[in-house]
Design a protein around this motif. Structure first.
Motif, mmCIF file in Angstrom:
data_model
loop_
_atom_site.group_PDB
_atom_site.id
_atom_site.type_symbol
_atom_site.label_atom_id
_atom_site.label_comp_id
_atom_site.label_asym_id
_atom_site.label_seq_id
_atom_site.Cartn_x
_atom_site.Cartn_y
_atom_site.Cartn_z
ATOM 1 N N PRO A 128 -7.747 4.935 -3.343
ATOM 2 C CA PRO A 128 -8.998 4.981 -2.582
ATOM 3 C C PRO A 128 -10.007 5.932 -3.213
ATOM 4 O O PRO A 128 -9.663 7.034 -3.624
ATOM 5 C CB PRO A 128 -8.547 5.488 -1.206
ATOM 6 N N GLU A 129 -11.244 5.468 -3.292
ATOM 7 C CA GLU A 129 -12.388 6.236 -3.788
ATOM 8 C C GLU A 129 -12.297 6.602 -5.268
ATOM 9 O O GLU A 129 -13.112 7.369 -5.766
ATOM 10 C CB GLU A 129 -12.596 7.514 -2.956
ATOM 11 N N ILE A 130 -11.315 6.056 -5.989
ATOM 12 C CA ILE A 130 -11.187 6.343 -7.430
ATOM 13 C C ILE A 130 -11.196 5.051 -8.236
ATOM 14 O O ILE A 130 -11.982 4.882 -9.158
ATOM 15 C CB ILE A 130 -9.908 7.146 -7.725
ATOM 16 N N GLY A 131 -10.289 4.137 -7.901
ATOM 17 C CA GLY A 131 -10.143 2.914 -8.670
ATOM 18 C C GLY A 131 -8.767 2.831 -9.299
ATOM 19 O O GLY A 131 -7.770 3.315 -8.735
ATOM 20 N N ILE A 139 0.885 -1.157 0.000
ATOM 21 C CA ILE A 139 0.000 0.000 0.000
ATOM 22 C C ILE A 139 0.925 1.210 0.000
ATOM 23 O O ILE A 139 1.662 1.437 0.959
ATOM 24 C CB ILE A 139 -0.940 0.017 1.205
ATOM 25 N N GLU A 140 0.921 1.979 -1.080
ATOM 26 C CA GLU A 140 1.921 3.019 -1.254
ATOM 27 C C GLU A 140 1.380 4.182 -2.066
ATOM 28 O O GLU A 140 0.321 4.084 -2.703
ATOM 29 C CB GLU A 140 3.158 2.434 -1.948
ATOM 30 N N ASP A 141 2.119 5.292 -2.037
ATOM 31 C CA ASP A 141 1.759 6.465 -2.830
ATOM 32 C C ASP A 141 2.257 6.281 -4.261
ATOM 33 O O ASP A 141 3.321 5.695 -4.497
ATOM 34 C CB ASP A 141 2.382 7.729 -2.231
ATOM 35 N N VAL A 142 1.477 6.796 -5.219
ATOM 36 C CA VAL A 142 1.806 6.622 -6.634
ATOM 37 C C VAL A 142 1.716 7.966 -7.336
ATOM 38 O O VAL A 142 0.730 8.702 -7.175
ATOM 39 C CB VAL A 142 0.851 5.618 -7.304
ATOM 40 N N LEU A 143 2.742 8.275 -8.111
ATOM 41 C CA LEU A 143 2.767 9.515 -8.895
ATOM 42 C C LEU A 143 2.262 9.225 -10.301
ATOM 43 O O LEU A 143 2.796 8.363 -10.999
ATOM 44 C CB LEU A 143 4.187 10.083 -8.949
ATOM 45 N N ALA A 166 -2.366 8.945 -2.745
ATOM 46 C CA ALA A 166 -1.843 8.377 -1.497
ATOM 47 C C ALA A 166 -2.544 7.059 -1.161
ATOM 48 O O ALA A 166 -3.731 6.877 -1.426
ATOM 49 C CB ALA A 166 -2.025 9.369 -0.355
ATOM 50 N N GLY A 167 -1.761 6.158 -0.553
ATOM 51 C CA GLY A 167 -2.315 4.913 -0.025
ATOM 52 C C GLY A 167 -2.942 4.005 -1.055
ATOM 53 O O GLY A 167 -4.030 3.456 -0.839
ATOM 54 N N CYS A 168 -2.263 3.804 -2.184
ATOM 55 C CA CYS A 168 -2.826 2.962 -3.253
ATOM 56 C C CYS A 168 -2.549 1.479 -2.981
ATOM 57 O O CYS A 168 -1.507 1.106 -2.438
ATOM 58 C CB CYS A 168 -2.227 3.341 -4.602
ATOM 59 N N LEU A 169 -3.496 0.664 -3.399
ATOM 60 C CA LEU A 169 -3.357 -0.787 -3.303
ATOM 61 C C LEU A 169 -2.560 -1.270 -4.514
ATOM 62 O O LEU A 169 -2.966 -1.040 -5.662
ATOM 63 C CB LEU A 169 -4.746 -1.424 -3.271
ATOM 64 N N LYS A 170 -1.433 -1.925 -4.275
ATOM 65 C CA LYS A 170 -0.567 -2.397 -5.353
ATOM 66 C C LYS A 170 -0.806 -3.886 -5.578
ATOM 67 O O LYS A 170 -0.663 -4.705 -4.660
ATOM 68 C CB LYS A 170 0.899 -2.154 -4.995
#
Length: 231
Positions: free
Chosen positions: A203-206, A171-175, A182-186
């Protein structure tokens, strides 16, 4: 700390002096010494501790919200053997559709400017096990993103005539270009021998980013715009 009560020390006076003088007898019928009664301070009332209501449990992030209508726009950068480098775009139009009495979220993806341009519609819905998907003409669902949405979750996803092993690895930040999610599921997988695919869900986007790596090609797809409407 315990309190210690000390006894009163009785002081003896009237001892014989150096000249041997006797102490005069005490006066008869002398009035008793006045005794000051002990006055205790009034007891202080201790205020009751206020009841503290427990904080409500924070809802876990929703990494695949299935909101509609919506349009997600992506940029694709690719490099392939004998083709070279290039860029393209993808647009995902999110809607809704009833299939045999079951409500699904639809995602129609259209790519342009790549060697593999296509338009395809997939169906998604949420169950107790997580998010499942199927193609528009298929008759059975398959696992897409199961619960729990946390590091270490593993599953097998059907792809064509084979299966793909998938795992949540971080679970990490992605540019994505100028935006950091922030806090993306990898999620990592290996759809074909010698190739890998990595997806990040915000989160909340997909889905916000996808990287595909193979012996003779590679591509990176990043989210560039979210529209709360269908284009």
């Amino acid at each position: 700390m315990p309190r210690f009560v000390f006894g009163c020390l009785l002081l003896l006076t009237g001892l014989l002096g150096c000249n041997g003088e006797k102490t005069p007898p005490p006066a008869v019928n002398s009035p008793p010494a006045s005794v000051t009664p002990e006055v205790k301070p009034p007891a202080m009332a201790v205020p009751a501790s206020p009841e503290v209501e427990p904080s409500p449990a924070k809802a876990p992030p929703d990494y695949f919200p299935l909101q509609s209508p919506m349009t997600l726009k992506y940029t694709i950068a690719y490099e392939a053997f004998l083709i070279g480098k290039g860029t393209g775009t993808a647009a995902v139009v999110v809607g809704a559709q009833d299939v045999d009495g079951v409500q699904y979220t639809t995602q129609t993806t259209t790519t342009k400017g790549t060697p593999w341009d296509f338009t395809r519609t997939a169906l998604f819905r949420r169950t107790e096990e997580g998010v499942v998907t199927r193609d528009l003409k298929a008759t059975a669902d398959r696992t897409f993103l199961p619960f729990p949405w946390e590091v270490g979750t593993k599953w097998v996803m059907k792809s064509g005539d084979g299966v793909v092993d998938c795992e949540v690895t971080a679970i990490e930040d992605v540019l994505c270009e100028a935006t950091t999610y922030a806090g993306c599921l990898k999620v990592e997988s290996a759809p074909q021998a010698g190739s890998t695919e990595t997806r990040w869900f915000a989160p909340e986007i997909g889905l916000v980013k996808t990287e595909v790596r193979g012996p003779r090609y590679k591509s990176t797809t990043v989210l560039t715009e979210v529209l709360q409407s269908v284009e």
